[in-house]
Design an enzyme around this catalytic site. Structure first.
Site, PDB file in Angstrom:
ATOM      1  CG  MET A  27      22.410  31.323  57.890  1.00 43.43           C
ATOM      2  SD  MET A  27      23.297  29.953  58.635  1.00 43.43           S
ATOM      3  CE  MET A  27      21.957  28.936  59.211  1.00 43.43           C
ATOM      4  N   GLY A  28      19.500  32.431  54.110  1.00 44.77           N
ATOM      5  CA  GLY A  28      18.751  32.103  52.907  1.00 44.77           C
ATOM      6  C   GLY A  28      17.669  31.064  53.133  1.00 44.77           C
ATOM      7  CG  HIS A  34      14.327  34.439  56.618  1.00 44.30           C
ATOM      8  ND1 HIS A  34      13.963  33.171  56.210  1.00 44.30           N
ATOM      9  CD2 HIS A  34      15.439  34.279  57.379  1.00 44.30           C
ATOM     10  CE1 HIS A  34      14.827  32.290  56.690  1.00 44.30           C
ATOM     11  NE2 HIS A  34      15.728  32.929  57.405  1.00 44.30           N
ATOM     12  N   GLY A 144      15.557  37.865  64.647  1.00 54.71           N
ATOM     13  CA  GLY A 144      14.320  37.237  65.109  1.00 54.71           C
ATOM     14  C   GLY A 144      14.447  36.706  66.525  1.00 54.71           C
ATOM     15  CD  GLN A 145      12.819  36.485  71.714  1.00 59.23           C
ATOM     16  OE1 GLN A 145      13.542  37.469  71.577  1.00 59.23           O
ATOM     17  NE2 GLN A 145      12.930  35.639  72.739  1.00 59.23           N
ATOM     18  CG  ASP A 147      17.641  31.771  65.693  1.00 61.41           C
ATOM     19  OD1 ASP A 147      17.969  30.586  65.761  1.00 61.41           O
ATOM     20  OD2 ASP A 147      17.033  32.254  64.706  1.00 61.41           O
TER      21      ASP A 147
HETATM   22  P1  AMP Z   1      18.577  32.214  59.614  1.00 58.05           P
HETATM   23  O1  AMP Z   1      18.434  32.321  58.133  1.00 58.05           O
HETATM   24  O2  AMP Z   1      18.000  30.975  60.200  1.00 58.05           O
HETATM   25  O3  AMP Z   1      19.990  32.503  60.086  1.00 58.05           O
HETATM   26  O4  AMP Z   1      17.687  33.401  60.216  1.00 58.05           O
HETATM   27  C1  AMP Z   1      17.925  34.728  59.864  1.00 58.05           C
HETATM   28  C2  AMP Z   1      17.150  35.622  60.793  1.00 58.05           C
HETATM   29  O5  AMP Z   1      15.765  35.322  60.689  1.00 58.05           O
HETATM   30  C3  AMP Z   1      17.538  35.433  62.268  1.00 58.05           C
HETATM   31  O6  AMP Z   1      17.575  36.689  62.919  1.00 58.05           O
HETATM   32  C4  AMP Z   1      16.422  34.567  62.788  1.00 58.05           C
HETATM   33  O7  AMP Z   1      16.198  34.709  64.167  1.00 58.05           O
HETATM   34  C5  AMP Z   1      15.244  35.107  61.987  1.00 58.05           C
HETATM   35  N1  AMP Z   1      14.160  34.121  61.951  1.00 58.05           N
HETATM   36  C6  AMP Z   1      14.243  32.818  61.613  1.00 58.05           C
HETATM   37  N2  AMP Z   1      13.060  32.213  61.755  1.00 58.05           N
HETATM   38  C7  AMP Z   1      12.198  33.163  62.205  1.00 58.05           C
HETATM   39  C8  AMP Z   1      10.824  33.160  62.573  1.00 58.05           C
HETATM   40  N3  AMP Z   1      10.066  32.054  62.503  1.00 58.05           N
HETATM   41  N4  AMP Z   1      10.272  34.322  62.996  1.00 58.05           N
HETATM   42  C9  AMP Z   1      11.018  35.453  63.088  1.00 58.05           C
HETATM   43  N5  AMP Z   1      12.320  35.510  62.763  1.00 58.05           N
HETATM   44  C10 AMP Z   1      12.911  34.383  62.336  1.00 58.05           C
END
Ligand code: AMP
Length: 277
Positions: A27-28, A34, A144-145, A147
């Site tokens: 989601m940027g 990321h 990512g773990q 979530d």
């Molecule tokens: P989001 O932009 O929040 O939708 O996250 C995109 C991807 O990045 C998802 O697969 C998340 O689980 C992963 N992600 C977000 N934060 C972290 C983190 N701190 N460590 C590893 N992966 C992450």
């Protein structure tokens, strides 16, 4: 690095990228969490695509869709520096054109935890990820773990719908002081940022209890809760000790556990987790 917004452009560029293509949906407002997924994709695949899309259908009516942080130019610079081949940043109209009415619902594993607190969230997540997969046609995808439930839901969906995609679930990236990286950390004031350390600290307490031999789910949960409750700026929404695969809440004796939580620090809702086995 090619940056595209329409499906037509995406399909055209996709054809030129060598397989296997690794895909990182986001989601940027990118951070090292990321970028760790991007690096894992680079290491495992011949080419890498990243999507940037703040998906409206996974936000509840009272959630932070409008306020969600966005900085496309900064994101693109970070992705270019990582050697990403393709960035897809569709508009909501491209993803959900007028008359849209098709949804992906994963049933059981979406019910507890985040699904219990955020009704409809995983219907939005599963649907958008299925659509992104259909559009990008990757051989591998990286999540990512952080979530944890999302990872279980996507694994279930890929299996149930026979999607020919290898999933990689990557470890949680943390700040040096332990706070799990999140785009939402930007909402925290300096005092709240300090208080937010209680999440990782409480998980550490859970890990220590487990390593000292604690195998009773209620007692383990209490060890975590007592740390969280000592922080006046934190308001616990839930703490769970669940089976890492089924996500069913554990009671009594167990062998492996996903400890997960959602905690408000001020107005900001933070999640964190650890798997102990
Ligand atoms: P989001 O932009 O929040 O939708 O996250 C995109 C991807 O990045 C998802 O697969 C998340 O689980 C992963 N992600 C977000 N934060 C972290 C983190 N701190 N460590 C590893 N992966 C992450």
């Amino acid at each position: 690095m090619k940056v595209v917004t329409t499906l037509e452009e995406l399909r055209q560029i996709r054809q030129t990228l060598p397989n296997p293509l690794g895909f990182v949906p986001t989601m940027g407002f990118l951070h090292e969490g990321h970028l760790s997924l991007v690096r894992a994709a680079k290491a495992a695949c011949q080419s890498v695509a990243v999507s940037i899309f703040v998906n409206p259908t996974q936000f509840g009516p009272s959630e932070d869709l409008a306020a969600y942080p966005r900085d496309l130019q900064r994101d693109l610079a970070l992705l270019k520096a990582e050697g990403v081949d393709l960035v897809w940043a569709p508009t909501p109209e491209v993803m959900y054109p007028e008359g849209y009415q098709t949804w992906v619902e994963v049933t059981e594993v979406t019910q507890p935890l985040e699904g219990g607190m955020r009704p409809g969230h995983f219907k939005g997540v599963a649907t958008v990820v299925a659509k992104l997969f259909n559009a990008v046609q990757p051989q591998a995808a990286f999540f990512g773990q952080k979530d944890a439930q999302q990872a279980v839901v996507i694994q279930r969906m890929v299996k149930d719908l026979n999607m020919p995609i290898e999933l990689h679930i990557c470890p949680i990236m943390r700040e040096a002081d332990g706070l799990a990286m999140s785009s939402r950390n930007t909402y925290l004031s300096p005092i709240e940022r300090q208080a937010a350390l209680v999440l990782s600290r409480s998980l550490k307490a859970g890990k220590s209890a487990y390593e000292a031999g604690e195998r009773n789910a209620e007692k383990l949960k209490q060890a975590v809760l007592s740390v969280l409750e000592a922080e006046p700026l934190a308001r616990v929404q839930y703490v769970s000790c669940a089976d890492p695969n089924s996500l069913q809440e554990l009671s009594g004796a167990f062998e492996q556990v996903l400890i997960s939580m959602a905690v408000y620090v001020g107005k900001t809702r933070l999640i964190d987790n650890i798997v102990l086995k």
